[in-house]
Design an enzyme around this catalytic site. Structure first.
Site, PDB file in Angstrom:
ATOM      1  N   ASP A  31      12.056  -9.489 -18.211  1.00 47.56           N
ATOM      2  CA  ASP A  31      12.062  -9.169 -16.781  1.00 47.56           C
ATOM      3  C   ASP A  31      13.502  -9.285 -16.275  1.00 47.56           C
ATOM      4  O   ASP A  31      14.277 -10.111 -16.783  1.00 47.56           O
ATOM      5  CB  ASP A  31      11.146 -10.150 -16.008  1.00 47.56           C
ATOM      6  CG  ASP A  31      10.633  -9.557 -14.692  1.00 47.56           C
ATOM      7  OD1 ASP A  31       9.394  -9.481 -14.519  1.00 47.56           O
ATOM      8  OD2 ASP A  31      11.469  -9.163 -13.861  1.00 47.56           O
ATOM      9  N   SER A 124      -0.799   4.335 -11.809  1.00 49.07           N
ATOM     10  CA  SER A 124      -1.248   4.062 -10.437  1.00 49.07           C
ATOM     11  C   SER A 124      -2.099   5.207  -9.917  1.00 49.07           C
ATOM     12  O   SER A 124      -1.890   6.363 -10.290  1.00 49.07           O
ATOM     13  CB  SER A 124      -0.006   3.898  -9.538  1.00 49.07           C
ATOM     14  OG  SER A 124      -0.362   3.988  -8.181  1.00 49.07           O
ATOM     15  N   TYR A 148       8.095   7.900  -6.286  1.00 49.99           N
ATOM     16  CA  TYR A 148       7.479   6.806  -7.061  1.00 49.99           C
ATOM     17  C   TYR A 148       6.270   7.336  -7.842  1.00 49.99           C
ATOM     18  O   TYR A 148       6.157   7.159  -9.053  1.00 49.99           O
ATOM     19  CB  TYR A 148       7.046   5.657  -6.145  1.00 49.99           C
ATOM     20  CG  TYR A 148       6.031   4.764  -6.808  1.00 49.99           C
ATOM     21  CD1 TYR A 148       4.693   4.809  -6.437  1.00 49.99           C
ATOM     22  CD2 TYR A 148       6.403   3.930  -7.853  1.00 49.99           C
ATOM     23  CE1 TYR A 148       3.748   4.033  -7.080  1.00 49.99           C
ATOM     24  CE2 TYR A 148       5.466   3.147  -8.499  1.00 49.99           C
ATOM     25  CZ  TYR A 148       4.135   3.208  -8.106  1.00 49.99           C
ATOM     26  OH  TYR A 148       3.193   2.445  -8.762  1.00 49.99           O
ATOM     27  N   LYS A 152       5.437   7.941 -12.093  1.00 44.40           N
ATOM     28  CA  LYS A 152       4.242   7.515 -12.849  1.00 44.40           C
ATOM     29  C   LYS A 152       3.621   8.729 -13.554  1.00 44.40           C
ATOM     30  O   LYS A 152       3.254   8.654 -14.735  1.00 44.40           O
ATOM     31  CB  LYS A 152       3.217   6.864 -11.913  1.00 44.40           C
ATOM     32  CG  LYS A 152       3.631   5.491 -11.376  1.00 44.40           C
ATOM     33  CD  LYS A 152       3.819   4.471 -12.484  1.00 44.40           C
ATOM     34  CE  LYS A 152       4.104   3.078 -11.941  1.00 44.40           C
ATOM     35  NZ  LYS A 152       4.356   2.087 -12.997  1.00 44.40           N
ATOM     36  N   GLY A 293       2.082  10.523   4.639  1.00 48.67           N
ATOM     37  CA  GLY A 293       1.774  10.479   3.203  1.00 48.67           C
ATOM     38  C   GLY A 293       0.525   9.702   2.881  1.00 48.67           C
ATOM     39  O   GLY A 293       0.065   9.701   1.744  1.00 48.67           O
TER      40      GLY A 293
HETATM   41  C1  WQD Z   1      -3.617   0.409   2.320  1.00 45.06           C
HETATM   42  C2  WQD Z   1      -4.217   0.844   3.653  1.00 45.06           C
HETATM   43  C3  WQD Z   1      -2.630   1.954   5.075  1.00 45.06           C
HETATM   44  C4  WQD Z   1      -0.106  -1.614   5.625  1.00 45.06           C
HETATM   45  C5  WQD Z   1       0.182   1.713  -2.104  1.00 45.06           C
HETATM   46  C6  WQD Z   1       0.959   2.600  -2.990  1.00 45.06           C
HETATM   47  C7  WQD Z   1       0.292   2.682  -4.328  1.00 45.06           C
HETATM   48  C8  WQD Z   1       0.054   1.293  -4.890  1.00 45.06           C
HETATM   49  C9  WQD Z   1      -0.709   0.433  -3.898  1.00 45.06           C
HETATM   50  C10 WQD Z   1       1.781   0.784  -6.472  1.00 45.06           C
HETATM   51  C11 WQD Z   1      -3.751   2.241   4.086  1.00 45.06           C
HETATM   52  C12 WQD Z   1      -3.083   0.637   5.695  1.00 45.06           C
HETATM   53  C13 WQD Z   1      -1.105  -0.737   5.214  1.00 45.06           C
HETATM   54  C14 WQD Z   1      -0.004  -1.962   7.000  1.00 45.06           C
HETATM   55  C15 WQD Z   1      -1.901  -0.569   7.471  1.00 45.06           C
HETATM   56  N1  WQD Z   1       1.266   0.661  -5.228  1.00 45.06           N
HETATM   57  N2  WQD Z   1      -1.982  -0.245   6.136  1.00 45.06           N
HETATM   58  N3  WQD Z   1      -0.910  -1.422   7.869  1.00 45.06           N
HETATM   59  O1  WQD Z   1      -0.746   2.968   0.546  1.00 45.06           O
HETATM   60  O2  WQD Z   1      -3.083   2.706  -0.459  1.00 45.06           O
HETATM   61  O3  WQD Z   1      -1.083   2.271  -1.865  1.00 45.06           O
HETATM   62  O4  WQD Z   1       0.039   0.445  -2.687  1.00 45.06           O
HETATM   63  O5  WQD Z   1       1.280   1.332  -7.422  1.00 45.06           O
HETATM   64  O6  WQD Z   1       1.142   3.388  -5.182  1.00 45.06           O
HETATM   65  O7  WQD Z   1       0.945   3.896  -2.432  1.00 45.06           O
HETATM   66  O8  WQD Z   1      -1.651   0.679  -0.083  1.00 45.06           O
HETATM   67  O9  WQD Z   1      -1.666  -1.490   1.076  1.00 45.06           O
HETATM   68  O10 WQD Z   1       0.150   0.202   1.648  1.00 45.06           O
HETATM   69  O11 WQD Z   1      -2.196   0.611   2.410  1.00 45.06           O
HETATM   70  O12 WQD Z   1      -2.696  -0.107   8.291  1.00 45.06           O
HETATM   71  O13 WQD Z   1       0.893  -2.756   7.425  1.00 45.06           O
HETATM   72  O14 WQD Z   1      -3.770  -0.046   4.670  1.00 45.06           O
HETATM   73  O15 WQD Z   1      -2.519   2.977   6.053  1.00 45.06           O
HETATM   74  O16 WQD Z   1      -4.831   2.875   4.748  1.00 45.06           O
HETATM   75  P1  WQD Z   1      -1.668   2.258  -0.372  1.00 45.06           P
HETATM   76  P2  WQD Z   1      -1.268  -0.063   1.279  1.00 45.06           P
END
Ligand code: WQD
Length: 357
Positions: A31, A124, A148, A152, A293
């Protein structure tokens, strides 16, 4: 024979180290601590009572990584190491392509040279982009929407080309949905740098009083309550999926892709409510604009992993909330000790949780 774990000090890596050590595997962790701290490995050693062979190396340093292969009897590799912040990848795409893709090529070239041809790769659900329909199966359309996710997807394609060029390779590609939670001990957990991008670490930082309120990104999606729906999976269930994927490549040839999710989606508001019920801590929030996104709904069809890996996610959203909170409330600032480790070194926690037998 040992299992080499790249990125083993990270959130999913450290939890997988615990499961592997508890299964009796000997592990070597590499790491560079770009998104993790040495303390996580100290705690893994404390939880398991086991030693961890550790090298602080950036995978891009081919000569340093080669020494790990020369100095050890590596049976297989679990490759977690990589940058994973979606927003950052949009701003710094070249950094993501170089770090994630080039380092994977360097790793695979050394694996090939030293005849280590068993690999579990951390992919992912982000490779599915905006899913047209749910639940998502492994054969669903692939469309990464950010650099990102594209790293993957490209690595998945590189690994498939590698396999078809040399079918001695045994490869499991694991597509994670939304990993949250923490080891039940509260000793290890998610420790993001800075302000968390992801939902659960943001919630726990609000709960511990370090952030004022949760911003919920949008409430006009066509979902049960208008907020985004995701497939949250407990990080320990995910870690156990890696142990089973390793078992599979030890026994059978080929390249296999698996969705690791629960098959159940929860909305943001449902997660907030589950967290408040599990912990008794109120989470203030406000609804803001949708995050660009973001998909409305994303959850897995996990049947292939259940059938072929004999793996099923067992922990509930209540467990995930309870375990996330135990970690964060006991470690409000995450891993704080940032001691320098000798390089390489044998990590042995001075205070094993389990009495020395
Ligand atoms: C989850 C939900 C947000 C934060 C991401 C990456 C993905 C993987 C996992 C690496 C969504 C909502 C989030 C906040 C919110 N990572 N949210 N307020 O976007 O599904 O996936 O993390 O592999 O590649 O894209 O996860 O936890 O960011 O969001 O409302 O402060 O929570 O809109 O609906 P996501 P997330």
């Amino acid at each position: 024979m040992e299992i080499l774990i790249t990125g083993g000090a990270g959130f999913i890596g450290s939890h997988t180290c615990v499961e592997l050590l508890n299964e009796g595997y000997e592990i070597i962790v590499v790491d560079n601590f770009s998104n993790s701290k040495p303390e996580s490995l100290k705690r893994v050693s404390k939880l398991t009572g086991k030693l961890i062979k550790f090298y602080q190396i950036d995978l891009l340093k081919q000569d340093l990584l080669e020494k790990v292969f020369q100095d050890n009897q590596i049976e297989a590799v679990i490759h977690f190491a990589g940058l994973k912040a979606v927003g950052e990848s949009v701003n710094f795409p070249l950094k993501y392509y170089e770090n994630n893709i080039t380092s994977t090529i360097i790793l695979c070239e050394l694996m090939q040279k030293y005849k280590v041809k068993k690999l579990v790769f951390s992919s992912s659900a982000t490779v599915y982009g905006m899913p047209e329909k749910v639940p998502i199966s492994e054969g669903s359309p692939l469309k990464a929407l950010n650099p990102y996710g594209r790293t993957k997807l490209m690595i998945e394609e590189i690994l498939q080309d590698l396999y078809f060029s040399d079918t001695e390779w045994r490869i499991s590609i694991l597509r994670y949905f939304n990993p949250i939670g923490a080891h039940e001990s509260g000793e290890i957990g998610e420790d993001p740098n800075g302000i968390p991008n992801n939902l659960m670490p943001y919630i726990t930082k609000v709960a511990v009083g370090q952030l004022e309120e949760l911003q919920i990104y949008g409430k006009d999606y066509s979902t049960i309550d208008g907020t985004g729906v995701r497939d949250y999976i407990h990080v320990v269930d995910l870690a156990q999926g890696h142990v089973l994927a390793l078992d599979k490549i030890k026994k059978s040839t080929g390249i296999h892709i698996f969705n690791l999710g629960t098959g159940k989606g929860y909305s943001v508001l449902e997660v907030v409510s589950a967290f408040e019920t599990a912990t008794g801590v109120k989470i203030p929030f406000k609804i803001t604009q949708p995050r660009s996104g973001d998909a409305a709904i994303c959850y897995a069809n996990p049947l292939k992993a259940e059938k072929e890996l004999n793996w099923i996610a067992k922990k509930t959203i209540h467990d995930m909330c309870e375990d996330s909170w135990r970690w964060q409330s006991r470690n409000p600032n995450g891993y704080t000790k940032n001691e320098e480790l000798k390089n390489p070194c044998l990590i042995q926690s001075e205070d094993f949780l389990i009495p020395n037998n």
